[in-house]
Design an enzyme around this catalytic site. Sequence first.
Site, short mmCIF file in Angstrom:
data_model
loop_
_atom_site.label_atom_id
_atom_site.label_comp_id
_atom_site.label_asym_id
_atom_site.label_seq_id
_atom_site.Cartn_x
_atom_site.Cartn_y
_atom_site.Cartn_z
N LYS A 205 9.17 -3.45 -4.05
CA LYS A 205 7.93 -3.85 -3.63
C LYS A 205 7.50 -4.23 -5.02
O LYS A 205 7.33 -3.49 -6.00
CB LYS A 205 7.14 -2.78 -3.08
CG LYS A 205 5.74 -3.14 -2.94
CD LYS A 205 5.27 -1.86 -2.00
CE LYS A 205 3.55 -1.73 -2.01
NZ LYS A 205 3.10 -0.70 -1.47
C1 R5P Z 1 1.17 1.59 -3.78
O1 R5P Z 1 2.11 1.88 -4.31
C2 R5P Z 1 0.22 1.79 -2.84
O2 R5P Z 1 0.47 3.40 -2.46
C3 R5P Z 1 0.25 1.06 -1.70
O3 R5P Z 1 1.37 1.22 -0.76
C4 R5P Z 1 0.35 -0.39 -2.21
O4 R5P Z 1 -0.65 -0.55 -3.06
C5 R5P Z 1 0.08 -1.37 -0.88
O5 R5P Z 1 -1.07 -1.15 -0.42
P1 R5P Z 1 -2.25 -2.47 -0.87
O6 R5P Z 1 -2.07 -3.60 -0.01
O7 R5P Z 1 -3.46 -1.82 -0.33
O8 R5P Z 1 -2.18 -2.58 -2.23
#
Ligand code: R5P
Length: 292
Positions: A205
């Site tokens: 990710k």
């Molecule tokens: C990252 O590691 C966070 O815990 C979230 O899973 C991530 O940032 C994705 O969420 P957002 O789209 O709000 O950034």
Amino acid sequence: MADKDGLKVAKDYKVDIPFANNEGFYVKGANNLDWGMQKHLSNIFNPKSGNSVMFAFDHGYFMGSTAGLERLDLLLPKLAPYVDVFMGTRGAIRTCVPPQITKGIALRVSSGSSMLNDDLSHEVVAVDIEDAIRMNADCMAVQTFIGADGQLSSIDNLSKVINAGMRYSIPTLGVVAVGKDMARTDRFFKLATRIVAEMGVQLVKTYNCDNFEEIVAACPVPIVVAGGKKLPEPEALNLAYTVISKGARGVDMGRNIFQSEHPVEMAQAVAKIVHEGFTDKEAYEFYLDAIH
Ligand code: R5P
């Protein structure tokens, strides 16, 4: 270790040539994995589109109660029909996701920081592999802080989780962290995504950036993209469209869904892009029709 002096800059990404080792199983880099790994990856990446809408609600692991996530018990069942994977902590999933909801599960297994720390890069592995197995996790998510103070411990955490996952055929999701002092450049994301992939994760990710297609080309496992801070809906849909067009195999979106005034319709609009080939403009029209 190679001598760092005189290294040539990587540039020959051949972005127009598809990943070569692609016979037999549709998820990038997963051809040589066993049935159990491939089954979990099939629970994450839709076999028809090859893509995934992951809904990230793990923010509480360091932010506590977050705007839009105050009542997970109410939100998650409403979103379930429109996303492929729930990404959260074991505490949130066990308490707020009815087990009869048959979504993929991305279990956040690293922890150790909070909003009260200046440096968030020091974490531990907080979940035993046995508990990931009990929760039927389809992957285990580990935050990885390349270039930050906590780099060594986060790579140690990542390695331990990958090793445990390999024993029991559970994929690991390497989450590229962006610390406050890190430049969000393609140079950084190329470095970080490739290090994490070479450690042995089955999916990564990361964030959108310039030359995103080169990051995809150089990463031998599928990339899903975080949404990041809340944007107006057309911009968030444009982000999803841009990264899918450049080879991301999905989004792992949190705030741009749960902080939307219409999270269910936003999740549906994102899924139209990820699975059905909608452009961002078509998806926004869908969103506007759906909320009226
Ligand atoms: C990252 O590691 C966070 O815990 C979230 O899973 C991530 O940032 C994705 O969420 P957002 O789209 O709000 O950034």
